[in-house]
Every structure is written in structure tokens, then in C-alpha cells.
Design a protein around this motif. Structure first.
Motif, short mmCIF file in Angstrom:
data_model
loop_
_atom_site.label_atom_id
_atom_site.label_comp_id
_atom_site.label_asym_id
_atom_site.label_seq_id
_atom_site.Cartn_x
_atom_site.Cartn_y
_atom_site.Cartn_z
N SER A 85 -12.25 6.78 -21.85
CA SER A 85 -13.60 6.35 -22.12
C SER A 85 -14.03 5.18 -21.13
N LEU A 86 -13.02 4.39 -20.98
CA LEU A 86 -13.45 3.24 -20.07
C LEU A 86 -13.59 3.56 -18.68
N SER A 87 -12.58 4.71 -18.26
CA SER A 87 -12.69 5.03 -16.79
C SER A 87 -14.19 5.72 -16.57
N SER A 88 -14.92 6.52 -17.61
CA SER A 88 -15.83 6.96 -17.38
C SER A 88 -16.91 6.22 -17.20
N VAL A 89 -16.97 4.83 -17.97
CA VAL A 89 -17.73 3.94 -17.85
C VAL A 89 -17.97 3.09 -16.53
N PHE A 90 -16.64 2.71 -16.21
CA PHE A 90 -16.57 1.67 -15.20
C PHE A 90 -15.91 2.42 -13.70
N GLU A 91 -15.86 3.58 -13.84
CA GLU A 91 -15.38 4.29 -12.65
C GLU A 91 -14.29 3.49 -11.78
N ASP A 92 -13.17 3.23 -12.61
CA ASP A 92 -12.20 2.50 -12.05
C ASP A 92 -10.95 3.04 -11.67
N GLU A 93 -10.66 3.15 -10.26
CA GLU A 93 -9.55 4.11 -9.93
C GLU A 93 -8.19 3.53 -10.45
N ARG A 94 -7.97 2.42 -10.86
CA ARG A 94 -6.87 2.13 -11.38
C ARG A 94 -6.57 2.51 -12.66
N VAL A 95 -7.67 2.44 -13.43
CA VAL A 95 -7.58 3.03 -14.85
C VAL A 95 -7.09 4.65 -14.80
N LYS A 96 -7.95 5.19 -13.95
CA LYS A 96 -7.52 6.84 -13.74
C LYS A 96 -6.11 6.94 -13.46
N GLY A 97 -5.61 6.02 -12.55
CA GLY A 97 -4.15 6.01 -12.10
C GLY A 97 -3.18 5.83 -13.23
N THR A 98 -3.64 5.10 -14.22
CA THR A 98 -2.96 4.74 -15.40
C THR A 98 -2.83 5.83 -16.41
N ILE A 99 -4.03 6.52 -16.36
CA ILE A 99 -4.20 7.60 -17.31
C ILE A 99 -3.04 8.83 -16.87
N GLU A 100 -3.07 8.75 -15.35
CA GLU A 100 -2.39 10.02 -14.94
C GLU A 100 -0.94 9.57 -15.27
N MET B 295 0.76 -0.94 0.08
CA MET B 295 -0.01 -0.07 0.02
C MET B 295 0.88 1.31 -0.10
N LYS B 296 1.81 1.20 0.80
CA LYS B 296 2.76 2.41 0.94
C LYS B 296 3.56 2.67 -0.53
N LEU B 297 4.12 1.39 -1.16
CA LEU B 297 4.59 1.78 -2.57
C LEU B 297 3.65 2.22 -3.54
N GLU B 298 2.38 1.70 -3.53
CA GLU B 298 1.36 2.30 -4.39
C GLU B 298 1.14 3.79 -4.29
N ARG B 299 1.21 4.08 -3.00
CA ARG B 299 1.13 5.64 -2.48
C ARG B 299 2.17 6.36 -3.09
N LEU B 300 3.24 6.07 -2.74
CA LEU B 300 4.49 6.67 -3.30
C LEU B 300 4.69 6.78 -4.79
N ILE B 301 4.31 5.85 -5.65
CA ILE B 301 4.33 6.00 -6.85
C ILE B 301 3.02 6.65 -7.46
N SER B 302 1.99 6.81 -6.72
CA SER B 302 1.03 7.54 -7.40
C SER B 302 1.26 9.21 -6.88
N ILE B 303 1.91 9.46 -5.75
CA ILE B 303 2.60 10.74 -5.49
C ILE B 303 3.56 11.24 -6.65
N ILE B 304 4.35 10.42 -6.96
CA ILE B 304 5.41 10.73 -8.03
C ILE B 304 4.59 11.21 -9.42
N TYR B 305 3.76 10.75 -9.63
CA TYR B 305 2.88 10.76 -10.90
C TYR B 305 2.06 12.01 -10.83
#
Length: 305
Positions: A86-101, A1-11
Motif C-alpha cells: 500500500s505504501l509502495s503504491s502511494v509513494f512509488e518507492d523503488e526501495r519499498v518494492k525491493g523489500t517486498i520482493e 551499487m554493484k552489491l545492491e545489484r547482486l542482492i536484487s538479482i538474487i531475490y
């Protein structure tokens, strides 16, 4: 969880000018002290994080610092962002939003999107697609009521394997436990969709969906010829854009539309009748008779008692 948070903060720091510790803490549901420690770890890893003081202060990446863009070209990145958005808007997937970022950090700067995709979901309930996707990922059996092409209502149990979007509609494909065979279901006809706790095993070999092979049904395709009045051109072309078209001297248009079993295609009848007097079927003559009967039946519903 901490590693995922660190990666997200970097992006996030790569995609924004300045982000305050309070904003980051609120987004990741941690304390500001935890964010301070995360920033220290990110700096120790070699990322050039800059601290800004003042009311609008916070953290950002050093000017000019960007991730390596050599892996993907700007066209590739734009295309991926478009599809994922388009997929993120349909499925409301936070992982997809992170990939987009993350993709946005290697995309072209200060450039407006040149393409957008709208995977329309107005024909189905807002929660059906996310539920089905969850069932596919977790391999949960689903149960639902279904109205088939003959307007029969049945209750089904299904092992969902794939969602796909075609002809402006969403479909789910998988193994129907009720019929003991692979089936495709149109989401707009599904009701009371329920995700059960039953887990199914992975499918090693999945047969292709019906209709995947054009040669399997091309010998049952017949041309439907219609004449379209000038005032209905836009409406009809929206429905049959790929039809063979010929303009007539009076401004009308003659269309030739290849249709699979048109005398049984109730979807086609509904579309043609929706044009009212704007379009007339010329061929086949049997289809003219079917539409005439449909109109008589409709008029009978509105006869004054």
C-alpha cells in the motif's frame, strides 16, 4: 551499487522461474556481459543458480531452494507485504518494492493475498505525498498556501516531521515556522507545496499531535441523535458505522453519534446535509437550527432572478 545489484538479482531469481540476461540487463541498465559476470559472482557465493538454454532460456534458482523462513511466520510476512504494498503504491518507492520482493521469497507459496489496504490519495495531488516524504527524509523546509478551518488563506513555512493517515485523510505534522509552534496540516487543504533548499536540524523532542489524548477533549463531546429513513441506511452507515444504532418498527434507524463540539463542526453539517431528506437531526435542537439556516442560505443561491 554493484552489491545492491547482486542482492536484487538474487531475490529476483528466487521470485521467478526463469529470467533472461537481456531482461536483467534492461532492468538494471547494464550490459548483458555485466549480468554474466554478476551471475558468476552469485554462483561463487554459493547460490545454486541454474542456466536454461533455448529461446525461453535464462537463469533461475535450483528447484526447492528457498531462503530460511524461520525468522518470520507466514502471517507476519503477509502483513508486512500488505502494508508495504500500500505504501509502495502511494509513494512509488523503488526501495519499498525491493523489500517486498525480498519478503515474498520467505512468504507462503502459491497463496493469494488475504488482505489489501488502499490508502486513498484522490483528495490530494499525485506528487504531494512523495514530495513531503522526501522533505522529511532530507530535512528540507517546505512552503505552501493553506486554507484553515475558518476558511482563511495563509502562507506557511514548515519543518515536516511525520506523515500520517487517519479518518480517510492524509496529514503532515511538524514545526510551523510561521506560527513558531508544532502544527498539523491536512494535505487536501494545502496548495502550491514547494520543497525549499533550506535544511532544518533534527528535532530531539517532539510534542504529541493535537488530539492524541482523548481525555484532553472528551468533556466537550456531545451526542448527536439522528433518525435515518430506511432508503438511506447504507449511505448513513458508511459515514457513521461506529455510532450507537437502534432499529425502529417502521424500518428506520435511530443513531446516537458522539461528536466533539457539534455546533462548531462544519464537517458534520456538510455530511448531514448531504443525506437530504434521508436523515433528520433530533438532538441537539441548536444543531437543527444551524442546518435549517444552512438550507435557507443554499436555497437563496438558487432563487430565480
Amino acid at each position: 551499487m554493484k552489491l545492491e545489484r547482486l542482492i536484487s538479482i538474487i531475490y529476483k531469481l528466487l521470485n521467478h522461474e526463469v529470467l533472461s540476461a537481456s531482461m536483467l540487463a534492461e532492468e538494471f541498465q547494464v550490459s548483458q556481459r555485466t549480468i554474466y559476470r554478476d551471475i558468476d559472482v552469485i554462483c561463487a557465493a554459493g547460490f545454486p543458480v541454474v542456466s536454461y538454454q533455448g529461446i525461453k532460456g535464462g537463469y533461475g534458482m535450483m528447484d526447492g531452494y528457498k531462503m530460511d523462513r524461520s525468522l518470520l511466520g507466514s502471517y507476519d510476512v503477509d502483513s508486512l507485504i500488505t502494508v508495504l504494498s500500500s505504501l509502495s503504491s502511494v509513494f512509488e518507492d523503488e526501495r519499498v518494492k525491493g523489500t517486498i520482493e525480498r519478503l515474498q521469497t520467505i512468504g507462503p507459496e502459491y497463496e493469494a493475498p488475504s488482505l489489501s489496504v488502499d490508502l486513498a490519495t484522490h483528495r490530494i495531488g499525485p506528487d504531494v505525498l512523495p514530495l513531503l516524504r522526501t522533505a522529511i527524509i532530507q530535512r528540507n523546509v517546505i512552503r505552501f498556501d493553506y486554507i484553515n478551518g475558518q476558511n482563511e488563506r495563509t502562507t506557511r513555512g514548515m519543518e515536516p516531521l511525520r506523515l500520517h493517515f487517519k479518518y480517510s485523510n492524509w496529514y503532515v505534522y511538524g514545526y510551523c515556522r510561521t506560527r513558531k509552534d508544532y502544527r498539523e496540516f491536512k494535505l487536501s487543504r494545502m496548495m502550491n507545496v514547494f520543497l525549499s533548499q533550506d535544511i532544518f536540524q533534527p528535532h530531539q523532542e517532539v510534542p504529541p499531535m493535537a488530539g492524541d489524548s482523548y481525555s484532553a477533549w472528551q468533556d466537550q463531546v456531545e451526542d448527536v441523535v439522528i433518525r435515518v429513513r430506511a432508503e438511506a441506511l447504507a449511505e448513513v452507515m458508511d459515514q457513521f458505522h461506529h455510532a450507537d444504532k437502534h432499529f425502529d418498527p417502521d424500518g428506520s434507524m435511530t443513531m446516537r453519534i458522539p461528536v466533539y463540539k457539534p455546533l462548531e463542526a462544519r464537517w458534520l453539517w456538510a455530511i448531514l446535509l448531504s443525506f437530504g431528506s434521508g436523515a433528520e437531526v433530533l438532538e441537539p435542537s441548536a444543531l437543527r437550527g444551524i442546518l435549517r439556516e444552512q438550507l435557507r442560505n443554499t436555497l437563496n443561491l438558487y432563487e430565480e432572478v
